[in-house]
Design a protein around this motif. Structure first.
Motif, PDB file in Angstrom:
ATOM      1  N   UNK A  47      49.965  41.461  46.741  1.00 19.12           N
ATOM      2  CA  UNK A  47      49.957  40.194  47.598  1.00 19.12           C
ATOM      3  C   UNK A  47      51.151  39.404  46.929  1.00 19.12           C
ATOM      4  N   UNK A  48      51.974  40.068  45.971  1.00 21.11           N
ATOM      5  CA  UNK A  48      53.031  39.252  45.332  1.00 21.11           C
ATOM      6  C   UNK A  48      52.890  38.029  44.677  1.00 21.11           C
ATOM      7  N   UNK A  49      51.611  37.999  44.218  1.00 26.90           N
ATOM      8  CA  UNK A  49      51.239  36.648  43.592  1.00 26.90           C
ATOM      9  C   UNK A  49      51.457  36.808  41.845  1.00 26.90           C
ATOM     10  N   UNK A  50      51.864  35.793  41.188  1.00 30.57           N
ATOM     11  CA  UNK A  50      51.730  35.857  39.520  1.00 30.57           C
ATOM     12  C   UNK A  50      50.498  35.726  39.253  1.00 30.57           C
ATOM     13  N   UNK A  51      50.060  35.752  37.916  1.00 27.32           N
ATOM     14  CA  UNK A  51      48.766  35.240  37.478  1.00 27.32           C
ATOM     15  C   UNK A  51      48.425  33.861  37.520  1.00 27.32           C
ATOM     16  N   UNK A  52      49.412  32.999  37.469  1.00 29.69           N
ATOM     17  CA  UNK A  52      49.289  31.501  37.636  1.00 29.69           C
ATOM     18  C   UNK A  52      49.130  31.454  39.112  1.00 29.69           C
ATOM     19  N   UNK A  53      49.829  31.968  39.980  1.00 33.15           N
ATOM     20  CA  UNK A  53      49.569  31.671  41.466  1.00 33.15           C
ATOM     21  C   UNK A  53      48.217  32.057  41.807  1.00 33.15           C
ATOM     22  N   UNK A  54      47.791  33.312  41.681  1.00 33.28           N
ATOM     23  CA  UNK A  54      46.574  33.641  41.920  1.00 33.28           C
ATOM     24  C   UNK A  54      45.455  32.785  41.317  1.00 33.28           C
ATOM     25  N   UNK A  55      45.432  32.475  40.314  1.00 30.01           N
ATOM     26  CA  UNK A  55      44.537  31.647  39.504  1.00 30.01           C
ATOM     27  C   UNK A  55      44.455  30.284  40.293  1.00 30.01           C
ATOM     28  N   UNK A  56      45.569  29.649  40.577  1.00 37.79           N
ATOM     29  CA  UNK A  56      45.549  28.526  41.300  1.00 37.79           C
ATOM     30  C   UNK A  56      44.819  28.734  42.734  1.00 37.79           C
ATOM     31  N   UNK A  57      45.053  29.805  43.356  1.00 40.10           N
ATOM     32  CA  UNK A  57      44.502  30.156  44.700  1.00 40.10           C
ATOM     33  C   UNK A  57      43.051  30.253  44.550  1.00 40.10           C
ATOM     34  N   UNK A  58      42.316  30.761  43.775  1.00 36.35           N
ATOM     35  CA  UNK A  58      41.072  31.101  43.384  1.00 36.35           C
ATOM     36  C   UNK A  58      40.294  30.037  42.655  1.00 36.35           C
ATOM     37  N   UNK A  59      41.185  28.842  42.086  1.00 40.76           N
ATOM     38  CA  UNK A  59      40.368  27.786  41.294  1.00 40.76           C
ATOM     39  C   UNK A  59      39.999  28.184  39.724  1.00 40.76           C
ATOM     40  N   UNK A  60      41.009  29.082  39.333  1.00 42.35           N
ATOM     41  CA  UNK A  60      40.644  29.504  38.044  1.00 42.35           C
ATOM     42  C   UNK A  60      42.229  29.229  37.114  1.00 42.35           C
ATOM     43  N   UNK A  61      42.054  29.018  35.909  1.00 41.64           N
ATOM     44  CA  UNK A  61      43.476  28.923  35.235  1.00 41.64           C
ATOM     45  C   UNK A  61      44.053  30.393  34.969  1.00 41.64           C
ATOM     46  N   UNK A  62      45.467  30.206  34.525  1.00 43.10           N
ATOM     47  CA  UNK A  62      46.217  31.458  34.286  1.00 43.10           C
ATOM     48  C   UNK A  62      45.476  32.094  32.903  1.00 43.10           C
ATOM     49  N   UNK A  63      45.107  31.255  32.142  1.00 45.24           N
ATOM     50  CA  UNK A  63      44.796  32.210  30.995  1.00 45.24           C
ATOM     51  C   UNK A  63      43.399  33.030  31.098  1.00 45.24           C
ATOM     52  N   UNK A  64      42.552  32.385  31.960  1.00 44.77           N
ATOM     53  CA  UNK A  64      41.416  33.144  32.292  1.00 44.77           C
ATOM     54  C   UNK A  64      41.560  34.408  33.215  1.00 44.77           C
ATOM     55  N   UNK A  65      42.629  34.235  34.078  1.00 40.79           N
ATOM     56  CA  UNK A  65      43.041  35.376  34.879  1.00 40.79           C
ATOM     57  C   UNK A  65      43.510  36.441  34.037  1.00 40.79           C
ATOM     58  N   UNK A  66      44.496  35.942  32.962  1.00 47.00           N
ATOM     59  CA  UNK A  66      44.864  37.127  32.058  1.00 47.00           C
ATOM     60  C   UNK A  66      43.717  37.657  31.406  1.00 47.00           C
ATOM     61  N   UNK A  67      42.874  37.004  30.897  1.00 50.14           N
ATOM     62  CA  UNK A  67      41.804  37.625  29.919  1.00 50.14           C
ATOM     63  C   UNK A  67      41.242  38.755  30.717  1.00 50.14           C
ATOM     64  N   UNK A  68      40.940  38.310  32.061  1.00 50.23           N
ATOM     65  CA  UNK A  68      40.018  39.384  33.168  1.00 50.23           C
ATOM     66  C   UNK A  68      40.864  40.443  33.083  1.00 50.23           C
ATOM     67  N   UNK A  69      42.217  40.454  33.613  1.00 46.98           N
ATOM     68  CA  UNK A  69      43.192  41.636  33.674  1.00 46.98           C
ATOM     69  C   UNK A  69      43.424  42.449  32.540  1.00 46.98           C
ATOM     70  N   UNK A  70      43.212  41.659  31.366  1.00 48.77           N
ATOM     71  CA  UNK A  70      43.270  42.656  30.018  1.00 48.77           C
ATOM     72  C   UNK A  70      41.941  43.137  29.613  1.00 48.77           C
ATOM     73  N   UNK A  71      40.984  42.884  30.479  1.00 45.78           N
ATOM     74  CA  UNK A  71      39.696  43.421  30.125  1.00 45.78           C
ATOM     75  C   UNK A  71      39.094  42.860  28.842  1.00 45.78           C
ATOM     76  N   UNK A  72      39.235  41.532  28.596  1.00 46.78           N
ATOM     77  CA  UNK A  72      38.522  40.666  27.713  1.00 46.78           C
ATOM     78  C   UNK A  72      37.455  39.960  28.396  1.00 46.78           C
ATOM     79  N   UNK A  73      37.630  39.474  29.316  1.00 49.99           N
ATOM     80  CA  UNK A  73      36.582  39.013  30.149  1.00 49.99           C
ATOM     81  C   UNK A  73      36.184  39.462  31.366  1.00 49.99           C
ATOM     82  N   UNK A  74      34.592  39.594  31.349  1.00 49.46           N
ATOM     83  CA  UNK A  74      34.040  40.190  32.896  1.00 49.46           C
ATOM     84  C   UNK A  74      34.112  39.266  33.976  1.00 49.46           C
ATOM     85  N   UNK A  75      34.823  39.569  34.851  1.00 49.62           N
ATOM     86  CA  UNK A  75      34.641  38.288  36.245  1.00 49.62           C
ATOM     87  C   UNK A  75      33.428  38.273  36.792  1.00 49.62           C
ATOM     88  N   UNK A  76      33.152  37.036  36.937  1.00 53.59           N
ATOM     89  CA  UNK A  76      31.829  36.765  37.438  1.00 53.59           C
ATOM     90  C   UNK A  76      31.650  36.955  38.998  1.00 53.59           C
TER      91      UNK A  76
END
Length: 277
Positions: free
Chosen positions: A31-60
Motif C-alpha cells: 500500500x506504500x505506507x510507512x509504519x508511522x503512516x499505517x499506525x496513524x491510519x489505524x489509530x495506533x502509534x508507530x512504536x506499537x506497529x513496529x513491535x507487532x511487525x517485529x513479532x514482539x506484540x500480538x495484534x489484537x
C-alpha cells in the motif's frame, strides 16, 4: 495492547506470529505506507506497529480489523484473528483447552481451590492474585482471559461432553477473595450443579480415608477411545498418557467419587456453607 506480549519460548506461537507479521508487512508495503503512516491510519502509534511487525506484540482482533479495512485486504487479514487470539494464551493452556475440546467425558478432583472450569471471574482473579512471586498486571489479565475462554466448554443446554467434578469440602470453606467473592462462587456452583451434563460432588472433610491427598488431578476420555490424565502442581503442568499411570488415576478417581456425597447431598452441603458465609 496490554497483555498481548508474544512468548519467547513458544515455537507454535512463534510460527503463527511469523506468518501474521509477514502478511501485515507485505500488505502495508504494497500500500506504500510507512509504519508511522499505517499506525496513524489505524489509530495506533508507530512504536506499537513496529513491535507487532517485529513479532514482539500480538495484534489484537481490533488491530487486525482496522488493518484489513485500511489496507483493503477484503477479509484476508481479519481472517487471522482466530489463530492470533489462540496463541495469546500460554502453551500449557492451549494444550489443555485442545484436550478438553476433544473429550466426551471429563472428571476432576480438586482439594485446594474450586476447579478452573467452575470458577467465577472474581474467584479466578483472587486465585491468580495469590501467586508468589506475583504476576504482573498484564500476566494476570492474560491468564484470567485464558481461564474464562476455557469455561465456554461447559454449557447447560448441551448433552456432551459429560462432566463430573469432586470438590473437597475445604475448597468450599476456604475464603479465597473474601466472603462476597466466595458467596458468588458458591452460588455459581449451585447453578452449574443443575446442568444436566454435570455431576458435582463434595468429599466431606470428615472422611477418614482420601486417596486424593497427593493433589488435584483430572481425567479426560477422548473421542478416539483413549484416556488422558492431567496433573498440575506449583509451576508444573503435566499431561499423562501412559496407560498404567492413567489407570492408576482412574482407580483413584473412582474411589474418591464413591467416598464423596451424592450429587443431591453435595448440593445441600453447598447451600449450607453458602448460608454460613
Amino acid at each position: 495492547m496490554s497483555g498481548w506480549e508474544a512468548g519467547r519460548d513458544d515455537e507454535e506461537a512463534g510460527a503463527v506470529m511469523r506468518t501474521v507479521v509477514r502478511q501485515l508487512k507485505l500488505w502495508r508495503e504494497a500500500a506504500g505506507l510507512t509504519q508511522a503512516e499505517f499506525g496513524a491510519a489505524i489509530g495506533y502509534g508507530e512504536e506499537l506497529v513496529s513491535s507487532v511487525e517485529r513479532g514482539r506484540r500480538i495484534p489484537r482482533p481490533e488491530y487486525l480489523d482496522a488493518a484489513d479495512e485500511v489496507l483493503g485486504a477484503g477479509g484476508k487479514i481479519a481472517a487471522l484473528k482466530e489463530d492470533v487470539t489462540e496463541v495469546r494464551y500460554p502453551k500449557k493452556v492451549r494444550d489443555l483447552k485442545k484436550l478438553e475440546a476433544e473429550a466426551f467425558e471429563l472428571g476432576a478432583y480438586n482439594n485446594s481451590v474450586v476447579h478452573g472450569l467452575l470458577q467465577t471471574e472474581a474467584y479466578a482473579r483472587a486465585v491468580f492474585s495469590a501467586r508468589r512471586p506475583p504476576f504482573t498486571a498484564d500476566e494476570l489479565e492474560q491468564r484470567l482471559t485464558a481461564r474464562v475462554a476455557r469455561q465456554g466448554i461447559i454449557n447447560g443446554t448441551a448433552a456432551h461432553p459429560v462432566f463430573s467434578f469432586v470438590q473437597c469440602e475445604s475448597t468450599l470453606r476456604r475464603p479465597i477473595g473474601g466472603k462476597m467473592v466466595m458467596r458468588g462462587q458458591l452460588q455459581r456452583l449451585l447453578e452449574i450443579a443443575e446442568f444436566r451434563n454435570v455431576d458435582l460432588q463434595v468429599l466431606p472433610l470428615g472422611r477418614e480415608d482420601n486417596p486424593g491427598l497427593a493433589g488435584s488431578f483430572r481425567l479426560l476420555r477422548l473421542r478416539d477411545g483413549t484416556t488422558a490424565g492431567h496433573v498440575e502442581v506449583q509451576h508444573i503442568s503435566r499431561v499423562i498418557t501412559d496407560p498404567k499411570e492413567v489407570q492408576l488415576l482412574d482407580m483413584r478417581y473412582g474411589i474418591i467419587r464413591a467416598q464423596a456425597l451424592s450429587t443431591r447431598e453435595s448440593t445441600a452441603l453447598i447451600e449450607k456453607v453458602l448460608g454460613e458465609t
